[in-house]
Structures are given as structure tokens and as C-alpha cells.
Enzyme design. Structure first.
Site, PDB file in Angstrom:
ATOM      1  N   LYS A 247       1.073  -1.385   0.120  1.00  0.00           N
ATOM      2  CA  LYS A 247       0.196   0.048  -0.212  1.00  0.00           C
ATOM      3  C   LYS A 247       0.930   1.325   0.071  1.00  0.00           C
ATOM      4  O   LYS A 247       1.794   1.422   0.849  1.00  0.00           O
ATOM      5  CB  LYS A 247      -0.837  -0.028   1.350  1.00  0.00           C
ATOM      6  N   ASP A 252      -2.590  10.175   3.313  1.00  0.00           N
ATOM      7  CA  ASP A 252      -3.928   9.893   3.363  1.00  0.00           C
ATOM      8  C   ASP A 252      -4.610  10.759   4.409  1.00  0.00           C
ATOM      9  O   ASP A 252      -4.422  10.756   5.744  1.00  0.00           O
ATOM     10  CB  ASP A 252      -3.953   8.417   4.187  1.00  0.00           C
ATOM     11  N   LYS A 259     -10.118  12.863   7.733  1.00  0.00           N
ATOM     12  CA  LYS A 259      -9.445  12.545   9.177  1.00  0.00           C
ATOM     13  C   LYS A 259      -9.553  13.810  10.051  1.00  0.00           C
ATOM     14  O   LYS A 259      -9.281  15.024   9.424  1.00  0.00           O
ATOM     15  CB  LYS A 259      -8.242  11.947   9.104  1.00  0.00           C
ATOM     16  N   ASP A 270       1.701   6.373   5.442  1.00  0.00           N
ATOM     17  CA  ASP A 270       0.600   5.351   5.004  1.00  0.00           C
ATOM     18  C   ASP A 270       1.156   4.779   3.425  1.00  0.00           C
ATOM     19  O   ASP A 270       0.752   3.968   2.858  1.00  0.00           O
ATOM     20  CB  ASP A 270      -0.565   6.006   4.561  1.00  0.00           C
ATOM     21  N   ARG A 333      -7.675  -0.478   1.053  1.00  0.00           N
ATOM     22  CA  ARG A 333      -8.374  -1.711   0.472  1.00  0.00           C
ATOM     23  C   ARG A 333      -8.771  -1.403  -1.124  1.00  0.00           C
ATOM     24  O   ARG A 333      -8.599  -2.537  -1.829  1.00  0.00           O
ATOM     25  CB  ARG A 333      -9.428  -2.066   1.553  1.00  0.00           C
TER      26      ARG A 333
HETATM   27  N1  BES Z   1      -4.238   4.615   6.598  1.00  0.00           N
HETATM   28  C1  BES Z   1      -5.179   4.210   7.583  1.00  0.00           C
HETATM   29  C2  BES Z   1      -4.915   3.348   8.580  1.00  0.00           C
HETATM   30  C3  BES Z   1      -4.023   3.596   9.802  1.00  0.00           C
HETATM   31  C4  BES Z   1      -4.449   4.015  11.173  1.00  0.00           C
HETATM   32  C5  BES Z   1      -2.820   3.501   9.669  1.00  0.00           C
HETATM   33  C6  BES Z   1      -3.624   4.550  11.938  1.00  0.00           C
HETATM   34  C7  BES Z   1      -1.642   3.871  10.596  1.00  0.00           C
HETATM   35  C8  BES Z   1      -2.163   4.453  11.408  1.00  0.00           C
HETATM   36  C9  BES Z   1      -6.570   3.623   6.928  1.00  0.00           C
HETATM   37  O1  BES Z   1      -6.640   3.923   5.209  1.00  0.00           O
HETATM   38  C10 BES Z   1      -7.756   4.308   7.516  1.00  0.00           C
HETATM   39  O2  BES Z   1      -7.906   5.141   7.619  1.00  0.00           O
HETATM   40  N2  BES Z   1      -8.726   3.139   7.860  1.00  0.00           N
HETATM   41  C11 BES Z   1      -9.816   3.577   8.551  1.00  0.00           C
HETATM   42  C12 BES Z   1     -10.771   2.265   8.078  1.00  0.00           C
HETATM   43  C13 BES Z   1     -12.256   2.800   8.711  1.00  0.00           C
HETATM   44  C14 BES Z   1     -12.674   3.895   7.753  1.00  0.00           C
HETATM   45  C15 BES Z   1     -12.854   1.578   8.175  1.00  0.00           C
HETATM   46  C16 BES Z   1      -9.357   3.456  10.002  1.00  0.00           C
HETATM   47  O3  BES Z   1      -8.973   2.508  10.612  1.00  0.00           O
HETATM   48  O4  BES Z   1     -10.159   4.235  10.882  1.00  0.00           O
HETATM   49 ZN    ZN Z   2      -4.621   4.657   4.612  1.00  0.00          ZN
HETATM   50 ZN    ZN Z   3      -7.435   6.048   5.191  1.00  0.00          ZN
END
Ligand code: BES
Ligand code: ZN
Ligand code: ZN
Length: 493
Positions: A247, A252, A259, A270, A333
Site C-alpha cells: 500500500k 492519506d 480525518k 501510509d 483496501r
Molecule cells: N491509513 C489508515 C489506517 C491507519 C490508521 C494507519 C492509523 C496507521 C495508523 C486507513 O486508510 C484508514 O484510515 N482506515 C480506517 C478504516 C475505517 C474507515 C473503516 C480506520 O482505520 O479508521
Molecule cells: Zn490509509
Molecule cells: Zn484512510
């Protein structure tokens, strides 16, 4: 840092200072010349404790056990203790009686990993005096391990740790300096430097031609256009084909499902899965492993804008499945769905994806541990056992059919988020499973490195920031495969 291995007794080696790893079971070892000072100085042979004696130019560092990872931590702690001195060279004895070559490798890794620093954006860099560490095999038991095998183990350790440090550099680099295009340039340059490595870069036009609708949607709102990067290490007479999918979100922001500010900071990390995959190729080539190893990187930025993809959109992935977008922050994903499908065209014997995929994985396992998922319990156990040797922590998260149902969508084939917030790391893994063809189900591993990839406080021999998570565990895994093959061949002979 230069590391030399010499077949001389420690006392005969010329160096400006000496590092002594102290185990409570070896307190009477001849290298420990200042035992009487320990109490006066308040030094207890206790986890993470060190004692620096400037007069005798000796630094003692606690070795809690002879396990490889404790060797890494101990030598890294010693380096920390002498970081501010002006010593240019140090010598260290390897307890070869206790430590076979596997620990010589760990010692080299501890030195290289522990002396890393990222100073690209500092006007004044930390002065670093120490240039050379000389390892003595004095304590060598003369039986099963030769000087040559110890030297080879050190060389391997240097290659693996160096690849890890390069992976940290890429992750620590800012989103401005490491856009998808710049990451592709980096991979192209690396391919030129490595033996038997080639690089292919596909731009937005290529992604359209490949019908990578999910990947393209994530990348849409950014002025920094996406790239698909394919790095391939192909030695002659390769025995197996491994494909690592990374990835590579160079940033992000969450997209329209933006966020909160506190969560956005550190999201330059990321791209850690991408960086790990790229540097596994570096290590594989430098170690001359007998396998084809490919890295497929989905590099993009998840941004907001007038043309951003939206919650409510329905995307068509490369494999033809339709995806309802309910949260644009679950973007990794989507990129991986198309990259995994693309990766299967290579007909891998083993397919591994590495991704900072979910915060839920960090909640489940804590910050330091990678989540291991997949259908094959044999594969999950083999990566976990290699990870343990490498010093990386893993925890298995099991799939189940009930969590799988939570990804149902009323409008498309699948939703990009689950209907429950529980088990988020697993449901993300199960989302990816929709893009794995039946013939590859048991060849696939999903590694969620969201926890260990980037931590803002130092831990063990890792500095604050990127850790290069995934590089060491996967390289050890490949090495373990190479070892198994070599021995099977021997048996056949
Ligand atoms: N890049 C993030 C996940 C992440 C979180 C990586 C903390 C490193 C540290 C990912 O793209 C994301 O934002 N995932 C969401 C998924 C949710 C919306 C289902 C998450 O984990 O909140
Ligand atoms: Zn991400
Ligand atoms: Zn994300």
C-alpha cells in the site's frame, strides 16, 4: 557505520573504546574488568541499563538473554550511551560460545538499526563520531561455527538492516518530497543500482487501460497523479515466485471522509507497505536469494477536491466486482484490491500484501505488532516464526464467516466498510479476500503493519518515526525458504 569481523582477541584489537554486553549469567567473564565499579556507579545489570566509563573508555550494556532480539537491543543501547562522545572506533567481543552465527547477524543488525537517524530536514545534523565497530570472535568455541560463517552472518545482517533503514528513509520523507511520481523515480533508480532488478512504472493512462477503477477513484482528487510500480528481481534458475503488494498512500487525508487533524498527522506513513515491499527487493537482490521476487506498489494520494470520489459512489474494480464506497478513508483496501488482482496475473507461488490498513489492528494488537491474516494456517505460522527470528512482532487475527457477512452492500457486490465497528482489522482483510482468486487463497498472506510502521516514540532499537516494519520479517521468511530448499536438495543428493 563500518563493521569489521576479526579473528583476534579483544585485547589485541586497536579501537578508541570498547563495548561489553553484560549478562547476569556471565558476570565473571574476562571482558568485564570494572565489576567493582558497577555498584559505585549505580549500574544494575537490568533491562535497558548501560554504564559508560569515560576513563577506561568502556561501555557496559545489559544483555537480558542470548536471544537474538536481546542482542540487538543491548548493542543499540550501548551505541546510545556513547552517541555524544568523540570516539571514532569501538570494539566488541561476540560471545560465540553462547552465540552462534545467528547472533553475529543480530549483533550487526542491532548496530546498523540502532545507529540510524533521519536528518534530511535538520539544518544542524547530530554529530556522529563513531565510524567503525570491530567485532572479535575471540570467544569462538571452535566446534560447529567457523570464522567464515560468522563473517557471512554479519554481512547478511548488514544487508537486512541497511534495507530496513532505507525503508525508514522513504517513510520518514514528507508527502511533498515523496509523491507517487517521486516514489516511482526512487524505485527506478534503485533498480539501476541492484543486480537482476527491473522496474516498470504505469501512469494514470496505464491504470485506465487496466480498468483499475478502485485504485483510480482513490487517486482522483490529488494533483499528484497515481503510479503503479512494479519492481522485479529475477535471478537465473529461480526456484519460486514471490509477489509482495504494498500500500503506497503517499498521503492519506481520509478524502471527503476527512480525518480529524490529530489523526491526519503521521499519515505520510501510509506508504510504509510500499516502502517495505521495495526494500524487500533490495535485500533479496543483495542477498542473491534464489527466487523471483516482485513488488507491486499502488502509489496514490487520498485527498479532497471538487472531483474527489465520494461516499455513495459505486466503483468497478479490475476483477469486475462493484464496490459501494461508504467511507473514503477506507482507501487502502481499494488500491490493494486492484493491485492484488494485477499481482495474480504473475501467477505467484506466494502472494503477500503489506499495508498500514487499519487503526483497528493497532487497537487489537497494540502499536508494536503486525497483524497476520490469511487462509493458510501453515503460511501464517511460517511468517510468524521468521518474524520472531527477525525481531519483528506478529499476532494472528482469525477470519470467520460472520465477519465476512458484515461487508454486504445493498447496492453493489460489496461495501468498502463493514456494518459493525468491531473486528475492523479482520473485516478489512476479508474485504481484500474478495479480490483473491480461488487458486491463490492458500498462497496469500495479509500483513497489517499500521501499528509498528510508524511510532512517534523510540522503542527498543527503533527510533521515533518509521521502523521499516515488514522488511526484516519478510526477508528472513525468504531466507528461511532458501535454507529449506538448499537442505531438501542436499537430502536428495
Ligand atoms: N491509513 C489508515 C489506517 C491507519 C490508521 C494507519 C492509523 C496507521 C495508523 C486507513 O486508510 C484508514 O484510515 N482506515 C480506517 C478504516 C475505517 C474507515 C473503516 C480506520 O482505520 O479508521
Ligand atoms: Zn490509509
Ligand atoms: Zn484512510
Amino acid at each position: 557505520m563500518n563493521i569489521e569481523v576479526v579473528d583476534k582477541v579483544v585485547e589485541k584489537i586497536e579501537a578508541e573504546c570498547e563495548i561489553i554486553l553484560v549478562s547476569s549469567s556471565e558476570l565473571n567473564h574476562k571482558w568485564i574488568k570494572d565489576k567493582d565499579e558497577f555498584e559505585k556507579a549505580g549500574f544494575k545489570v537490568k533491562e535497558d541499563e548501560t554504564l559508560f566509563l569515560p576513563g577506561s573508555a568502556r561501555v557496559y550494556s545489559t544483555l537480558t538473554s542470548f536471544e537474538p532480539d536481546d542482542v540487538r537491543v543491548s548493542v543499540a543501547n550501548a551505541l546510545k550511551a556513547i552517541r555524544k562522545t568523540n570516539f571514532k572506533s569501538a570494539k566488541i567481543g561476540l560471545y560465540t560460545k553462547k552465540c552462534p552465527p545467528i547472533n553475529a547477524r543480530a549483533l550487526a543488525e542491532g548496530i546498523m538499526l540502532g545507529s540510524y537517524s533521519f536528518e534530511r530536514y535538520k539544518s544542524e545534523t547530530d554529530k556522529k563520531s563513531l565510524e567503525t565497530i570491530i567485532i572479535s570472535t575471540e570467544d569462538y568455541n571452535g566446534n560447529s561455527y567457523t570464522f567464515e560463517s560468522t563473517k557471512k552472518a554479519v554481512e547478511e545482517g548488514v544487508i537486512i538492516a541497511n534495507a530496513t533503514n532505507c525503508a525508514k528513509d522513504v517513510v520518514n520523507t514528507t508527502p511533498y518530497d515523496m509523491t507517487p511520481k517521486k516514489l516511482a523515480n526512487y524505485a527506478e533508480k534503485l533498480a539501476k543500482e541492484l543486480e537482476n532488478v527491473e522496474c516498470f512504472v504505469g501512469d494514470e493512462k496505464f491504470l485506465k487501460k487496466e480498468k483499475m477503477g478502485a485504485f483510480l477513484a482513490v487517486a482522483k482528487a490529488s494533483v499528484n497523479k497515481p503510479r503503479l510500480i512494479k519492481l522485479s528481481y529475477k535471478p537465473k534458475d529461480a526456484k519460486k515466485r514471490f509477489v509482495f503488494v504494498g500500500k503506497g498512500l503517499t498521503y492519506d487525508s481520509g478524502g471527503l471522509s476527512l480525518k480529524p487533524s490529530d489523526y491526519m498527522v503521521t499519515m505520510k506513513s501510509d506508504k510504509s507497505g510500499a516502502s517495505a515491499a521495495i526494500h524487500i527487493i533490495k535485500a533479496a537482490s543483495e542477498l542473491k536469494l534464489p527466487f523471483e521476487v516482485h513488488a507491486i506498489i499502488g502509489a496514490a494520494e487520498n485527498m479532497i477536491g471538487g472531483n474527489a470520489y465520494k461516499p455513495d459512489d459505486v466503483l468497478v474494480a479490475r476483477n469486475g466486482k462493484t464496490i459501494e464506497v461508504r467511507n473514503t478513508d477506507a482507501e487502502g483496501r481499494l488500491v490493494l484490491a486492484d493491485c492484488l488482482d494485477f499481482a495474480q496475473d504473475l501467477k505467484p507461488d506466494y502472494l503477500v500484501d503489506l499495508a498500514t490498513l487499519t487503526g483497528a489492528c493497532v487497537v487489537a494488537l497494540g502499536e508494536y505488532t503486525t497483524g497476520v491474516m490469511g487462509h493458510s494456517s501453515e503460511l501464517k505460522h511460517s511468517i510468524s516464526s521468521s518474524a520472531k527470528k527477525s525481531g519483528e512482532l506478529t499476532g494472528m487475527l482469525p477470519f470467520n464467516k460472520y465477519l465476512k457477512k458484515l461487508l454486504k452492500s445493498s447496492i453493489a457486490d460489496i461495501s468498502n466498510i463493514a456494518s459493525s465497528r468491531y473486528g475492523g482489522a479482520i473485516t478489512a482483510g476479508l474485504f481484500l479476500d474478495n479480490f483473491i482468486k480461488d487458486e491463490f487463497k492458500d498462497k496469500w498472506l495479509h500483513l497489517d503493519i499500521a501499528g509498528p510502521a510508524f511510532i512517534e516514540k523510540e522503542w527498543g532499537y527503533n527510533q521515533a518515526g518509521a521502523s521499516g516494519a515488514g522488511v526484516r520479517m519478510c526477508t528472513y521468511w525468504l531466507k528461511d525458504f532458501a535454507y529449506k530448499i538448499k537442505n531438501v536438495h542436499k537430502e536428495v543428493k
